[in-house]
Design a protein around this motif. Structure first.
Motif, mmCIF file in Angstrom:
data_model
loop_
_atom_site.group_PDB
_atom_site.id
_atom_site.type_symbol
_atom_site.label_atom_id
_atom_site.label_comp_id
_atom_site.label_asym_id
_atom_site.label_seq_id
_atom_site.Cartn_x
_atom_site.Cartn_y
_atom_site.Cartn_z
ATOM 1 N N PRO A 1 0.805 -1.220 0.000
ATOM 2 C CA PRO A 1 0.000 0.000 0.000
ATOM 3 C C PRO A 1 0.844 1.278 0.000
ATOM 4 N N GLN A 2 0.139 2.410 -0.052
ATOM 5 C CA GLN A 2 0.823 3.706 -0.099
ATOM 6 C C GLN A 2 1.633 3.938 1.177
ATOM 7 N N LYS A 3 2.706 4.658 1.010
ATOM 8 C CA LYS A 3 3.562 5.158 2.091
ATOM 9 C C LYS A 3 4.360 4.088 2.829
ATOM 10 N N THR A 4 4.588 2.998 2.160
ATOM 11 C CA THR A 4 5.354 1.936 2.824
ATOM 12 C C THR A 4 6.769 1.816 2.259
ATOM 13 N N GLY A 5 7.081 2.687 1.293
ATOM 14 C CA GLY A 5 8.398 2.620 0.644
ATOM 15 C C GLY A 5 8.295 2.106 -0.788
ATOM 16 N N THR A 6 7.116 2.227 -1.367
ATOM 17 C CA THR A 6 6.909 1.675 -2.714
ATOM 18 C C THR A 6 7.756 2.400 -3.767
ATOM 19 N N THR A 7 7.962 3.700 -3.597
ATOM 20 C CA THR A 7 8.729 4.442 -4.609
ATOM 21 C C THR A 7 10.192 4.025 -4.568
ATOM 22 N N ALA A 8 10.691 3.826 -3.362
ATOM 23 C CA ALA A 8 12.082 3.365 -3.241
ATOM 24 C C ALA A 8 12.210 2.001 -3.915
ATOM 25 N N SER B 1 9.502 14.654 -1.508
ATOM 26 C CA SER B 1 8.229 14.121 -1.001
ATOM 27 C C SER B 1 8.376 12.709 -0.427
ATOM 28 N N LYS B 2 9.558 12.120 -0.574
ATOM 29 C CA LYS B 2 9.797 10.799 0.023
ATOM 30 C C LYS B 2 10.867 10.974 1.093
ATOM 31 N N GLY B 3 10.493 10.680 2.314
ATOM 32 C CA GLY B 3 11.385 10.929 3.441
ATOM 33 C C GLY B 3 11.193 12.353 3.922
ATOM 34 N N ARG B 4 9.923 12.667 4.151
ATOM 35 C CA ARG B 4 9.587 14.041 4.588
ATOM 36 C C ARG B 4 10.012 14.249 6.033
ATOM 37 N N HIS B 5 10.111 15.540 6.384
ATOM 38 C CA HIS B 5 10.384 15.854 7.795
ATOM 39 C C HIS B 5 9.098 16.371 8.416
ATOM 40 N N TYR B 6 8.690 15.735 9.464
ATOM 41 C CA TYR B 6 7.493 16.189 10.196
ATOM 42 C C TYR B 6 7.615 15.755 11.650
ATOM 43 N N PRO B 7 6.852 16.421 12.531
ATOM 44 C CA PRO B 7 6.982 16.087 13.957
ATOM 45 C C PRO B 7 6.617 14.635 14.235
ATOM 46 N N PHE C 1 18.491 8.237 4.083
ATOM 47 C CA PHE C 1 17.969 7.018 3.434
ATOM 48 C C PHE C 1 19.011 6.495 2.456
ATOM 49 N N PHE C 2 18.803 5.274 2.010
ATOM 50 C CA PHE C 2 19.649 4.744 0.951
ATOM 51 C C PHE C 2 19.276 5.405 -0.376
ATOM 52 N N CYS C 3 20.309 5.671 -1.169
ATOM 53 C CA CYS C 3 20.093 6.332 -2.461
ATOM 54 C C CYS C 3 20.900 5.595 -3.524
ATOM 55 N N TYR D 1 0.214 7.627 9.625
ATOM 56 C CA TYR D 1 0.705 8.980 9.939
ATOM 57 C C TYR D 1 1.440 9.574 8.726
ATOM 58 N N SER D 2 2.226 8.765 8.078
ATOM 59 C CA SER D 2 2.947 9.221 6.887
ATOM 60 C C SER D 2 1.943 9.647 5.808
ATOM 61 N N TRP D 3 0.846 8.885 5.706
ATOM 62 C CA TRP D 3 -0.174 9.206 4.701
ATOM 63 C C TRP D 3 -0.845 10.537 5.025
ATOM 64 N N GLU E 1 5.048 -2.838 -13.154
ATOM 65 C CA GLU E 1 4.557 -1.517 -12.751
ATOM 66 C C GLU E 1 4.246 -1.555 -11.274
ATOM 67 N N LYS E 2 4.254 -0.369 -10.664
ATOM 68 C CA LYS E 2 3.808 -0.298 -9.264
ATOM 69 C C LYS E 2 2.757 0.801 -9.159
ATOM 70 N N SER E 3 1.653 0.444 -8.556
ATOM 71 C CA SER E 3 0.637 1.443 -8.223
ATOM 72 C C SER E 3 0.225 1.123 -6.800
HETATM 73 N N1 LIG Z 1 15.335 5.096 0.162
HETATM 74 C C1 LIG Z 1 14.274 5.806 0.504
HETATM 75 N N2 LIG Z 1 14.183 7.117 0.180
HETATM 76 C C2 LIG Z 1 13.094 7.824 0.552
HETATM 77 N N3 LIG Z 1 12.068 7.320 1.252
HETATM 78 C C3 LIG Z 1 12.128 6.043 1.602
HETATM 79 C C4 LIG Z 1 13.222 5.220 1.249
HETATM 80 N N4 LIG Z 1 12.997 4.005 1.754
HETATM 81 C C5 LIG Z 1 11.847 4.024 2.387
HETATM 82 N N5 LIG Z 1 11.303 5.251 2.305
HETATM 83 C C6 LIG Z 1 10.014 5.621 2.867
HETATM 84 O O1 LIG Z 1 9.074 5.649 1.814
HETATM 85 C C7 LIG Z 1 8.007 6.449 2.268
HETATM 86 C C8 LIG Z 1 7.171 6.857 1.089
HETATM 87 O O2 LIG Z 1 6.485 5.710 0.696
HETATM 88 P P1 LIG Z 1 5.936 5.500 -0.742
HETATM 89 O O3 LIG Z 1 7.007 5.700 -1.719
HETATM 90 O O4 LIG Z 1 5.283 4.185 -0.746
HETATM 91 O O5 LIG Z 1 4.874 6.676 -0.846
HETATM 92 S S1 LIG Z 1 3.758 6.836 -1.989
HETATM 93 O O6 LIG Z 1 2.660 6.014 -1.598
HETATM 94 O O7 LIG Z 1 4.335 6.463 -3.257
HETATM 95 O O8 LIG Z 1 3.415 8.262 -1.922
HETATM 96 C C9 LIG Z 1 8.655 7.593 2.969
HETATM 97 O O9 LIG Z 1 7.743 8.052 3.925
HETATM 98 P P2 LIG Z 1 7.874 9.464 4.682
HETATM 99 O O10 LIG Z 1 9.127 9.314 5.503
HETATM 100 O O11 LIG Z 1 6.664 9.606 5.490
HETATM 101 O O12 LIG Z 1 8.009 10.505 3.625
HETATM 102 C C10 LIG Z 1 9.942 6.996 3.512
HETATM 103 O O13 LIG Z 1 9.906 6.826 4.891
#
Ligand SMILES: Nc1ncnc2c1ncn2[C@@H]1O[C@H](COP(=O)(O)OS(=O)(=O)O)[C@@H](OP(=O)(O)O)[C@H]1O
Length: 799
Positions: free
Chosen positions: A517-524, A737-743, A721-723, A616-618, A580-582
């Protein structure tokens, strides 16, 4: 609901049931739970082998009989063939005797039986009945009434049954006077067509009308290929007269009936002198029929090299129609050989709409030609596609003595066989025939006149013909759930391959999907996978970026071509892994079914983190996208939104919490896919140790060559994060937008989520164990204060 007690599937119930929507539970040795709270679950109970009922253990039998009496539920039983011949054996516990292993003839019905609804009595079906192991009944109590009778063949060979030689009872009704339960017993299975009708009536009668189908039947007969055909197979003026006369007679049984003529103008006047007169004569009588454009040169739409040629040919047919006084406004069309209708050829749909204002078509191919009872309809781009039935007449069936299997085969289809049953079991019937079936022996005229007469003789069905447009509207009102298409894989069906566009390939479909699902690290995960030399991702979408979001939401209605265009045609399809990933696929209600229909062999990747952290991330994600409801409410307010709050806030709560109910969603995927095709990945490992995660994933996907991620991923302290390693020493990280900073999350929300997800997390732990996965650390932590003995969790955990 219907409960069928089956031993081995010897009786073909499926065909009989196809005419109404029902829920069927097939039961083995023990009884199912019969009630739901204080309601009876089953409307009728069917014993495929009546002996199973008669020899049931005392406790179960009493329970079942009590249920039947209390809820006025009837029993249908079939007498199974048995080796020993019984003469006057008593049916255990009943004042009823049976005699077995007869050959019977001349079936008759008790015309005034209240059970008869679809079936009409009054006539005798002369001749032998199928099978030589009939059971017949001799009642000894006023509770029994005959429903169907037959005569014993060769009674002289069986003097002991002299009294039974005529009117031996083959189906009997127990009116319930003996023990308060109504039953209908069949002396044979459903091989005999009349029993299929009686079975429908028995279900309707014993369920007090709940398991009933309408008596109304709609019939449309298309004559495709008008003007197409070799000399000698075409229509002469007298054939046309015969069509008109037969149509008039059929109309006395089927009000409104007219043959529906589909023409290909290019071949007008291409016959013998007499046949050319036939073409002219047909047009002189154009207003006796309804008409639809077939295809100018009878070419299959998917074979046109480009859409302009298709357009030009369609225009020629339309011009021909206008010049020859053929109406062009039926809104219906049929494509030669079903080409382009399903699997969909978008150009056909586009041109049908543009040039002909088509709203309705029909095909035998959706979802597949066979089994015919499973054919369905769907709507695509505003065109209603109706299922078409088969009547046994093809282009080459011209002469009765050359009919495959001979005249008797055609006759048995008409008289109780396939064609007869097709009309009985389908409320809406569209038959395809061909011009050649109306010349020479005029087989189609014979077929439809004889079939409608036979139906009129043996059924109380009411027939009607209405316009194709009205028919389609009726169809989708009857079966609204069919409006939604389910796209299958054209390469799974040889016939579909032949009528699909030649320049399309199933290699352009993904071999695996990342579901979210969303916000679990799918983009990474998506980014890391795309780095692999053997893996190819989809092209980005202008609206949804790297995600196609096809299987959920509106994009699905754009069709298969739209989806496939997101993928390159791989040069070497075997060594490249398209994917593909959605991230919204994971929790989409319809997605597993749709993915399975198109990609049944695809591997599925699911990535999960603590559902509380995900939620919370969502929340932070939607806030940063400017969602006003999220911006105006704290996280805790979103989580605790109740009925009194606005719909927007309640929806936000649902979308925030629902995806984290992992076990619930996973279970739905497991309904369609075996566990071996699914990989559940720990998102925390992807974040902290992506090299190990990617290595495991490559093994699961069986990808070669193995890519060494340790050389291509590096922890970036600035990003946290790993890059991706680029140009030797640099790193390329995911966007802001991935790896945001929030309280960090407030403690009240954390406590709420801990409780909310508790039962879901317990279910997840159980599921992961069952599937053989290690339990992630975060799950252990989330479960650390699990209630003793899994007591009820205090706070609400439903949505
Ligand atoms: N390597 C790397 N770089 C950046 N971010 C990383 C990575 N690995 C895991 N994450 C975590 O991925 C969270 C975003 O998840 P998604 O990519 O699934 O979000 S989305 O559903 O596509 O919007 C994002 O959530 P937030 O920290 O809340 O921004 C990250 O914690």
């Amino acid at each position: 609901m219907l409960f069928v007690c089956q031993e081995i599937l010897t009786i073909d119930f499926q065909t009989v049931f196809s005419c109404f929507r029902y829920k069927l539970e097939v039961v083995g040795k023990s009884l199912p739970i019969l009630t739901n709270v204080d309601k009876g679950k089953y409307g009728v109970i069917v014993f495929e082998n009546m002996d199973r009922y008669l020899t049931m253990d005392k406790w179960n039998r009493e329970l079942l009989d009590k249920y039947c009496r209390q809820y006025q539920v009837g029993i249908i039983g079939f007498m199974s063939p048995r080796e020993e011949s019984l003469i006057g054996a008593q049916l255990r516990g009943f004042p009823l005797h049976i005699h077995t292993n007869f050959k019977l003839k001349d079936a008759e019905l008790k015309a005034d039986s209240p059970v008869l609804r679809i079936t009409r009595g009054g006539d005798v079906l002369w001749g032998p009945l199928p099978g030589n192991d009939w059971t017949v009944f001799s009642p000894n109590h006023s509770t029994y009434e005959p429903l169907a009778m037959g005569s014993i063949q060769a009674p002289e060979d069986s003097p002991a049954y002299g009294g039974l030689s005529t009117n031996a009872i083959t189906v009997i009704r127990d009116c319930g006077e003996f023990d308060g339960i109504q039953r209908i017993l069949f002396g044979s299975g459903l091989d005999f067509w009349l029993h299929r009708l009686l079975f429908l009536d028995a279900m309707s009668f014993l369920s007090h009308g709940r398991l009933s189908t309408s008596l109304q039947r709609y019939i449309q007969v298309d004559i495709d290929d008008i003007f197409v055909g070799q000399k000698g197979t075409r229509l002469t003026p007298s054939d046309v007269d015969s069509i008109i006369e037969t149509q008039n007679r059929i109309r006395t049984i089927v009000p409104g009936f007219r043959f529906n003529m589909g023409y290909s103008g290019k071949f007008f006047n291409h016959g013998t002198e007499e046949e050319n007169k036939g073409d002219e004569y047909l047009l002189q009588h154009a207003d006796e029929f309804t008409w639809f454009g077939h295809m100018w040169s009878h070419q299959q739409p998917h074979l046109y090299e480009n859409i302009s040629l298709l357009e030009a040919d369609m225009l020629l047919n339309k011009k021909f129609a206008i010049e020859h006084g053929i109406p062009t406004d039926s809104g219906y069309s049929v494509s030669p050989h079903h080409s382009g209708v399903y699997p969909v050829h978008e150009a056909l749909y586009e041109m049908w709409k543009k040039l002909w204002n088509i709203h309705v078509t029909s095909t035998e191919e959706y979802p597949h030609l066979r089994p015919a009872r499973l054919r369905r309809g769907f709507i695509h781009r505003g065109i209603m596609v109706l299922p078409r039935q088969t009547c046994g007449l093809y282009t080459h069936t011209i002469f009765i003595d050359k009919y495959p299997g001979g005249r008797s085969t055609l006759d048995s289809s008409i008289k109780g066989g396939e064609l007869f049953q097709t009309i009985v079991f389908n409320r809406i019937n569209i038959f395809m025939t061909h011009m050649s079936n109306y010349g020479n022996d005029r087989l189609a005229l014979y077929t439809f006149e004889a079939a409608t007469k036979f139906l009129q003789c043996w059924t109380n069905l009411q027939f009607q013909s209405i316009s194709a447009l009205q028919l389609a509207e009726k169809y989708f009102r009857m079966y609204p759930e069919e409006s939604e298409p389910v796209w299958g894989n054209p390469c799974d069906d040889q016939r579909h391959m032949k009528i699909w566009s030649q320049n399309k390939t199933c290699d352009q479909l993904p071999r695996f999907l990342v579901l979210g699902p969303q916000k679990t690290g799918t983009t990474a995960l998506y980014t890391f996978l795309s780095m692999h030399p053997a893996i190819v991702s989809n092209y980005p979408s202008p609206e949804t970026f790297e995600e196609i979001q096809f299987f959920n939401g509106k994009n699905y209605y754009k069709g298969l071509d739209w989806y496939m265009n997101f993928f390159p045609v791989p040069k070497n399809s075997t060594s490249k892994f398209l994917f593909e990933k959605s991230a919204t696929y994971f929790d989409g209600e319809l997605v597993p079914r749709r993915v399975h229909a198109l990609l049944p062999k695809a591997k599925l990747v699911i990535i999960i983190i603590s559902p509380a952290k995900r939620a919370y991330s969502w929340y932070q994600h939607v806030r940063s996208h400017g969602d006003p409801t999220a911006l105006n409410h704290t996280f805790y307010q979103v989580l605790t939104a109740g009925d009194a709050q606005s719909k927007a806030l309640r929806d936000l709560r649902f979308r925030c919490l629902s995806p984290g109910m992992y076990a619930h969603h996973l279970d739905r995927w497991l309904l369609y896919f075996p566990p071996q095709q699914i990989s559940v990945i720990d998102g925390e490992q992807v974040r902290l140790d992506p090299v190990t995660s990617m290595s495991k994933l490559q093994h699961f996907l069986k990808i070669r060559p193995i890519f060494d991620y340790s050389l291509h991923l590096r922890y970036d302290a600035r990003k946290g994060f790993f890059c991706q390693v680029v140009n030797g020493d640099h790193t390329k990280c995911l966007g802001r937008s991935k790896g945001r900073h929030y309280p960090t999350m407030d403690s009240q929300s954390a406590k709420y989520l801990q409780s909310f997800y508790m039962t879901h997390n317990i279910a997840l732990e159980k599921l992961l164990k069952r599937l053989g996965y290690p339990i992630p650390l975060w799950l252990e932590e989330d479960l650390s204060d699990r209630p003793v003995n899994n007591q009820a969790v205090e706070m609400s955990n439903s949505l």
